[in-house]
Design a protein around this motif. Structure first.
Motif: not given
Length: 186
Positions: A153-177
């Motif tokens: 749903s996003v055709l363009y966005a500046e990289d500073k708005f990319d929170i993929t790494k933050d979400i990925l860290k949260i998910l992987n931390d929750k999965y490891k726990a």
């Protein structure tokens, strides 16, 4: 007098517009590259590995049967001339029936693995959506968009708005726990 009423009305309108503008909250947005997220999420990697192993294990059993069938088919070629046409037709029909059964078994195995894996993947996707929603609420986002796949749903966005790494860290931390807790129990 008419001019005075008009000036007062105009002043009231300007003041009320300023109040409305002051009340408008800043809209904070971000996006998540869902293809990167799902590719790098440990749970999806584990699920993929699980079904590759399951498919290989069940596939080996089927492969052994297919190899026996191929061997029997090769022997049929050699024996057909020696045993006559009637035997060859009867044995050929049996082999053809077995070949169809093996093809159906392969297809059924593939469908079974897809269904099982699909159900587990749906659960993972649901968890990802819940995590993104909770993250958005916690960080005060008005919108979090998804990009990176066919439903982007996003055709363009500046990289500073990319929170993929933050979400990925949260998910992987929750999965490891939970996995760490299970290892401690054993």
């Amino acid at each position: 007098m008419k001019k005075l009423v008009l000036v007062i009305a105009l002043a009231i309108a300007v003041v009320s517009c300023d109040k409305k503008q002051a009340e408008v909250k800043e809209v904070k947005t971000a996006y998540v590259d869902t293809s990167v997220l799902m590719k790098e999420y440990t749970a999806t990697k584990d699920l993929d590995a699980k079904y590759k192993a399951k498919g290989a294990e069940k596939g080996r059993q089927l492969e052994a049967e297919i190899n026996r069938f191929k061997q029997e088919a090769q022997n049929f070629q050699a024996q057909a001339q020696a045993n006559g046409q009637e035997w060859a037709q009867k044995k050929g029909a049996e082999l053809q029936k077995r070949e169809q059964m093996l093809a159906q078994a392969q297809q059924a195995l593939s469908q079974q693995l897809q269904q099982e894996g699909g159900a587990e993947m749906d659960s993972i996707v649901s968890n990802v959506k819940k995590t993104i929603k909770a993250y958005g609420k916690e960080k005060g986002y008005s919108y979090i968009y998804g990009t990176g796949d066919s439903n982007a749903s996003v055709l363009y966005a500046e990289d500073k708005f990319d929170i993929t790494k933050d979400i990925l860290k949260i998910l992987n931390d929750k999965y490891k726990a939970p996995a760490a807790k299970e290892e401690v129990k054993k």
